[in-house]
Write a protein that holds these residues in place. Sequence first.
Motif, mmCIF file in Angstrom:
data_model
loop_
_atom_site.group_PDB
_atom_site.id
_atom_site.type_symbol
_atom_site.label_atom_id
_atom_site.label_comp_id
_atom_site.label_asym_id
_atom_site.label_seq_id
_atom_site.Cartn_x
_atom_site.Cartn_y
_atom_site.Cartn_z
ATOM 1 N N ASP A 169 -10.536 14.832 -28.268
ATOM 2 C CA ASP A 169 -10.267 16.131 -27.656
ATOM 3 C C ASP A 169 -8.985 16.155 -26.831
ATOM 4 O O ASP A 169 -8.625 17.187 -26.261
ATOM 5 N N GLU A 170 -8.319 15.014 -26.730
ATOM 6 C CA GLU A 170 -7.067 14.984 -25.968
ATOM 7 C C GLU A 170 -5.912 15.407 -26.870
ATOM 8 O O GLU A 170 -5.888 15.075 -28.051
ATOM 9 N N ASP A 171 -4.967 16.075 -26.271
ATOM 10 C CA ASP A 171 -3.791 16.513 -27.010
ATOM 11 C C ASP A 171 -2.742 15.405 -26.925
ATOM 12 O O ASP A 171 -2.054 15.277 -25.924
ATOM 13 N N VAL A 172 -2.667 14.586 -27.949
ATOM 14 C CA VAL A 172 -1.835 13.387 -27.889
ATOM 15 C C VAL A 172 -0.741 13.449 -28.954
ATOM 16 O O VAL A 172 -0.965 13.955 -30.056
ATOM 17 N N ASP A 173 0.474 12.950 -28.607
ATOM 18 C CA ASP A 173 1.580 12.903 -29.580
ATOM 19 C C ASP A 173 1.748 11.533 -30.218
ATOM 20 O O ASP A 173 2.152 11.435 -31.369
ATOM 21 N N VAL A 174 1.533 10.466 -29.427
ATOM 22 C CA VAL A 174 1.735 9.107 -29.950
ATOM 23 C C VAL A 174 0.712 8.152 -29.339
ATOM 24 O O VAL A 174 0.193 8.376 -28.242
ATOM 25 N N VAL A 175 0.454 7.083 -30.085
ATOM 26 C CA VAL A 175 -0.355 5.975 -29.585
ATOM 27 C C VAL A 175 0.604 4.849 -29.226
ATOM 28 O O VAL A 175 1.524 4.545 -29.980
ATOM 29 N N MET A 176 0.402 4.243 -28.041
ATOM 30 C CA MET A 176 1.320 3.211 -27.595
ATOM 31 C C MET A 176 0.557 1.927 -27.307
ATOM 32 O O MET A 176 -0.580 1.951 -26.844
ATOM 33 N N LEU A 209 10.704 6.840 -28.313
ATOM 34 C CA LEU A 209 9.796 7.813 -27.713
ATOM 35 C C LEU A 209 10.574 9.018 -27.207
ATOM 36 O O LEU A 209 11.511 8.880 -26.429
ATOM 37 N N LYS A 210 10.146 10.210 -27.649
ATOM 38 C CA LYS A 210 10.768 11.453 -27.156
ATOM 39 C C LYS A 210 10.383 11.681 -25.697
ATOM 40 O O LYS A 210 9.288 11.351 -25.276
ATOM 41 N N GLU A 211 11.272 12.298 -24.956
ATOM 42 C CA GLU A 211 10.960 12.698 -23.577
ATOM 43 C C GLU A 211 9.706 13.584 -23.559
ATOM 44 O O GLU A 211 9.503 14.380 -24.478
ATOM 45 N N GLU A 212 8.923 13.454 -22.516
ATOM 46 C CA GLU A 212 7.760 14.331 -22.293
ATOM 47 C C GLU A 212 6.662 14.210 -23.345
ATOM 48 O O GLU A 212 5.894 15.151 -23.562
ATOM 49 N N SER A 213 6.595 13.058 -23.986
ATOM 50 C CA SER A 213 5.521 12.847 -24.958
ATOM 51 C C SER A 213 4.184 12.682 -24.236
ATOM 52 O O SER A 213 4.126 12.249 -23.085
ATOM 53 N N ARG A 214 3.114 13.024 -24.950
ATOM 54 C CA ARG A 214 1.761 12.801 -24.442
ATOM 55 C C ARG A 214 1.198 11.580 -25.152
ATOM 56 O O ARG A 214 1.110 11.538 -26.379
ATOM 57 N N VAL A 215 0.832 10.571 -24.346
ATOM 58 C CA VAL A 215 0.643 9.224 -24.880
ATOM 59 C C VAL A 215 -0.788 8.721 -24.681
ATOM 60 O O VAL A 215 -1.387 8.907 -23.619
ATOM 61 N N LEU A 216 -1.309 8.095 -25.717
ATOM 62 C CA LEU A 216 -2.576 7.369 -25.627
ATOM 63 C C LEU A 216 -2.253 5.875 -25.660
ATOM 64 O O LEU A 216 -1.637 5.390 -26.611
ATOM 65 N N ILE A 217 -2.645 5.141 -24.595
ATOM 66 C CA ILE A 217 -2.386 3.701 -24.506
ATOM 67 C C ILE A 217 -3.604 2.938 -25.032
ATOM 68 O O ILE A 217 -4.731 3.211 -24.628
ATOM 69 N N ASN A 274 9.571 10.391 -18.793
ATOM 70 C CA ASN A 274 8.883 11.633 -18.387
ATOM 71 C C ASN A 274 7.672 11.925 -19.257
ATOM 72 O O ASN A 274 7.373 13.082 -19.570
ATOM 73 N N ALA A 275 6.998 10.878 -19.665
ATOM 74 C CA ALA A 275 5.852 11.042 -20.558
ATOM 75 C C ALA A 275 4.568 11.142 -19.735
ATOM 76 O O ALA A 275 4.522 10.771 -18.566
ATOM 77 N N THR A 276 3.520 11.675 -20.362
ATOM 78 C CA THR A 276 2.229 11.811 -19.702
ATOM 79 C C THR A 276 1.210 10.914 -20.395
ATOM 80 O O THR A 276 1.129 10.908 -21.625
ATOM 81 N N VAL A 277 0.436 10.185 -19.605
ATOM 82 C CA VAL A 277 -0.637 9.379 -20.176
ATOM 83 C C VAL A 277 -1.863 10.267 -20.348
ATOM 84 O O VAL A 277 -2.401 10.798 -19.389
#
Lengths: 276, 276
Positions: free
Chosen positions: B129-136, B194-202, B224-227
């Motif tokens: 349910d999270e809005d994520v752009d990339v997995v890190m 990684l693009k600026e302001e990406s939403r990231v799943l660690i 400037n990314a968000t976890v």
Amino acid sequence: MKKLKRSARLVEMTQYLLFRPHVLIPLTTFADQYNSAKSSISEDLAIIKEVFEDEGLGELQTLAGAAGGVRFTPKMTKAASLRLVEGLCAQLQQTERVLPGGFLYMTDLLGQPSIIQDLGKTFATAFADEDVDVVMTVETKGIPLAYATASFMNLPVVLVRRDAKVTEGSAVSINYVSGSNKRIQTMSLAKRALKEESRVLIIDDFMRVGGTVRGMIDLLQEFNATVKGIGVFVESTEAEERLVDNYVSLARMTAVDPKTKQVGVFPGNYFDEKEG
Amino acid sequence: MKKLKRSARLVEMTQYLLFRPHVLIPLTTFADQYNSAKSSISEDLAIIKEVFEDEGLGELQTLAGAAGGVRFTPKMTKAASLRLVEGLCAQLQQTERVLPGGFLYMTDLLGQPSIIQDLGKTFATAFADEDVDVVMTVETKGIPLAYATASFMNLPVVLVRRDAKVTEGSAVSINYVSGSNKRIQTMSLAKRALKEESRVLIIDDFMRVGGTVRGMIDLLQEFNATVKGIGVFVESTEAEERLVDNYVSLARMTAVDPKTKQVGVFPGNYFDEKEG
């Protein structure tokens, strides 16, 4: 026990087979699971087999007899692999990918799981006839490719480290000469990670002179293991002589022109016409 | 254009959907591909949906309207994930896995692609349910887990390196204190990765104090990314204080008794009962 209609059974069996590559599944497993006659299951499998073959998804082999059953071997047609690789070559040739030292930035492409899956399926197809126990790679960038290949072959992955890590127990280490810059480097493999006399498929993302792959081959001798195949995603054609023979490459890159940053990337030896 | 019977169409559509998680597929795609009426396609999808849900494979969502279509979200039921994790815990508790320094050998389990796939599917379910752009993740042992998670979420993977590699171009590096041994270490991420302001799943394989994950969070601030989430396979309950809050763990291990080599491994906080 559930009793399913043919339509639901086909959906179930399709997903069941897709998730269990290279596993021999007795027909009784399906017959019991769906409370159906073996003859119905056989008819279902004939339908699935035809679609899988038409779609180039792989082979569905039926083995008759008491020890018989059905086994799914994922495959990718050479034409489909070539389409994939040609698309990647076109992207890899972009001059903005050229980095100092004549390296090519390809991390973004190798970060796409769908690309990795299809490259892994291509390697699994290339080495489908080899009798392999494990897939091996060295950290770092070959790891996703090795896992993708292994998952389509239903094999475990063994990971060679660039240094011996404390979390893996006693290890065998060797020194090797990196082909590109002639530096002496170390690689090591935990003793308990690989059984003696294993049959090994080596997968890596990039090969120039082949020093790293050569190092893995030497390391495998310490385990009395046999190399059954070597697959690299991109090989550089820059090197005059290679430390490794008999490998499969999916793409080839020429030397980078440091002034113009031009580089050529073409399909690899996997796609070469074999002489009759 | 081929005209398929329902039975063949069901096999085709099942495999098509399974290989394209999180992709919205317009019904016209199927209707055109199989030369069938949309109403027939809708009936097929209803059958597939029911089987997928009965089998706990995931959700098939149908969106109506002009921009509509069907989307497959792979899921694993909590019960199935718990069965998997309990099996792994039983294996991880074997005393012969205890290595000097209180580490636990788990490389063999993480070398099994089928285990990795199911752990990845569990993380994909936990963060669906999270809005994520990339997995890190950071090299090395979290890489297969990160790819498996990303493949079920249809996302790219971004890989943090322990040192800046020449093959990735300019990079942002930070120093961080490894929680376990208090050493200062470096990690870096290529600027173009990684693009600026990406939403990231660690995603990572192991967490003790959380120094490595904390390092990744700090590194992300430079972009400037968000976890949006943190998932670890095994957390150690040894640490009194952690550098990280709000993570999902699939297993927990107690401190290892250095004399008896006893260690307890239990299901992680993902399986804790939530208070109503």
